[in-house]
Design an enzyme around this catalytic site. Structure first.
Site, short mmCIF file in Angstrom:
data_model
loop_
_atom_site.label_atom_id
_atom_site.label_comp_id
_atom_site.label_asym_id
_atom_site.label_seq_id
_atom_site.Cartn_x
_atom_site.Cartn_y
_atom_site.Cartn_z
N ASP A 1 -7.67 1.49 7.33
CA ASP A 1 -6.30 1.99 7.15
C ASP A 1 -6.16 3.42 7.66
OD1 ASP A 1 -3.64 2.19 6.45
OD2 ASP A 1 -4.00 2.51 4.32
N HIS B 1 3.97 6.92 9.72
CA HIS B 1 5.24 6.86 8.97
C HIS B 1 6.44 7.33 9.79
CE1 HIS B 1 2.85 7.26 4.91
NE2 HIS B 1 2.41 6.28 5.67
N GLU C 1 0.84 -1.20 0.00
CA GLU C 1 0.00 0.00 0.00
C GLU C 1 0.87 1.24 0.00
OE1 GLU C 1 -2.10 3.49 1.28
OE2 GLU C 1 -0.47 2.58 2.37
N GLU C 2 1.98 1.20 0.75
CA GLU C 2 2.70 2.44 1.06
C GLU C 2 3.45 3.04 -0.12
OE1 GLU C 2 2.16 4.04 3.52
OE2 GLU C 2 1.66 2.75 5.22
ZN LIG Z 1 -1.67 2.59 5.65
#
Ligand SMILES: [Zn+2]
Length: 465
Positions: free
Chosen positions: A358, A428, A330-331
């Site tokens: 998410d 993150h 996904e990232e």
């Molecule tokens: Zn995510």
């Protein structure tokens, strides 16, 4: 944070819901479906397995960037767990993913004083020459400010000190500010800068930079780009305002290797009447290469897993198949979502819904829905089953990234909507660990995911597209 009601009042409320005549779109939610949804919610609110599994996975394998051994080892461990739970059709569906590696990196301020600056290279960035890039600094507030000072940018390291928009709600604030992460390198290179630095896209900092994906275009030279904390961005900005000359050395070993093999992890509870009709329930396993990816998105992936495991434990047999999908990449690529779309194109017409968590597993408010007005009406009736945990919100809104490719084909989409006040504190960053996960909030997320997926899979007719 809202306090959970006592179990007694939850049961009383649920009994009232059972007796109430309810309509989902044109169809009533059958009493048996409502009773089972109620059992699932009660089980989720007592659940401890998902938290322990998430802790074990993140403690053991750490962060899980696409292309890393830790991602694939974590997936092997999850596949073993799914088989042990007795899921059907447990498999890894292969996809090739980008493979960017950070390597060693540093940022050093030389004037007006010699000091290291905490930094994180942005995902996808090119590296610097081995000796690093040493250059004076130009601080700008925005892309417009860079344009206004374009003549001064040549040969400099450009710092974008663009504050996170805290006047907006967290997700809107993120979207308004993340353009500097995505486009900062290209904008700086266009005016002759030799490297770019951004103020991290974060709503709170204890000198903790946040990474995330950046972009290049085909016509602009690729320059390295990194993030620094709010504190250091503001310090460098103050130095410029005082007229203090500044110079920095940026060293980054970052590089992009050839694409690597990965997988979407898939497991099913096969439907008792319409096994070919599918409700997808999902989160992504990959994470950035800092922190442990507990919040983004280990919690979402494991909420999806546990929601369906609880159905199995309770012996529930929904009419349609519920397919747990734990996505890869996904990232920094979205290859998992696109790979699923391509591999399952022929059966997307029989996909009843696609659910993803998410935004972290904080206190859930309900879901954002992407689909038709008739679909929304049906979804809103289902959401009333979540009144005991005050998660009845069901409004049109953006879906999550991994389910995007199949939602664009017409599959109704649901995104778990949570209290995201703290999401961009940890997102993150090195701070994304199990310490972020509140057990009671996580249980409510599992409950919301379970009730929605089960009801969608068990209604007499699929919700309208
Ligand atoms: Zn995510």
């Amino acid at each position: 944070m809202p306090k959970l009601e006592s179990m007694t009042s939850i049961r009383r409320f649920s009994l009232a819901l059972l007796l109430a005549p309810a309509i989902a779109g044109a169809q009533a939610i059958p009493a048996s479906t409502r009773a089972n949804a109620d059992k699932l919610l009660t089980a989720a609110l007592a659940d401890t397995l998902a938290w322990h599994r998430l802790a074990e996975m993140t403690d053991t394998y750490g962060n899980r960037l696409s292309g890393s051994a830790s991602l694939e080892h974590a997936m092997d461990w999850i596949l073993t767990g799914l088989k042990a739970d007795g899921f059907a059709n447990v498999r890894g569906e292969p996809v090739m993913v980008p493979h960017w590696v950070r390597g060693a990196e540093s940022l050093t301020l030389h004037t007006p004083r010699e000091t290291p600056i905490v930094m994180l290279g942005l995902g996808g960035s090119v590296g610097t020459p081995a000796g690093g890039i040493t250059a004076p600094v130009l601080v700008v507030k925005s892309f417009d400010d860079l344009t206004a000072h374009a003549a001064q940018a040549k040969g400099k390291i450009v710092l974008f000190d663009a504050p996170f928009r805290t006047d907006l709600d967290p997700m809107a604030g993120y979207e308004a500010t993340v353009v500097y992460r995505g486009n900062g390198a290209v904008a700086a290179a266009k005016v002759g800068a030799v490297a770019a630095i951004i103020r991290s896209i974060e709503s709170f900092s204890i000198r903790s930079p946040h990474t995330g994906a950046t972009r290049y275009d085909a016509t602009t030279p690729k320059i390295p780009i990194a993030a620094i904390s709010i504190e250091d961005a503001e310090m460098l900005h103050r130095m410029q305002e005082r007229g203090q000359p500044m110079s920095l050395t940026l060293k980054m070993e970052a590089q992009t290797l050839p694409d690597a093999p990965s997988r979407n992890v898939v497991a099913e509870l096969v439907g008792s009447e319409h096994p070919d009709e599918v409700v997808v329930i999902s989160g992504h396993i990959d994470s950035w290469d800092v922190g442990n990816g507990a919040m983004d998105d280990g919690g979402g992936a494991f909420a999806a897993w546990e929601a369906v495991r609880l159905m199995k434990e309770l012996g529930l047999k929904p009419k349609r198949t519920i397919r747990v999908v734990m996505w890869t990449n996904e990232e920094n690529g979205g290859r998992g979502g696109r790979g699923y779309h391509d591999a399952h194109k022929a059966e997307l017409g029989k996909h009843v819904a696609a659910i993803e968590s998410d935004n972290g597993v904080f206190s859930p408010d309900g879901f954002r829905f992407q689909g038709s007005d008739n679909g929304l009406a049906a979804a809103q009736a289902i959401a009333q089953l979540l009144a005991p945990i005050k998660a009845t919100k069901m409004e049109k809104g953006g879906a999550e990234a991994d389910v995007g490719p199949i939602i664009r084909e017409g599959v109704p989409g649901f995104a778990l909507d949570v209290d995201d006040t703290r999401y961009f504190w940890f997102h993150h960053s090195i701070g994304d660990t199990m310490a972020v996960i509140d057990r009671a909030e996580f249980q409510r997320c599992i409950g919301a995911m379970a009730v929605l997926a089960y009801t969608l899979a068990d209604l007499p007719q699929a919700i309208p597209r």
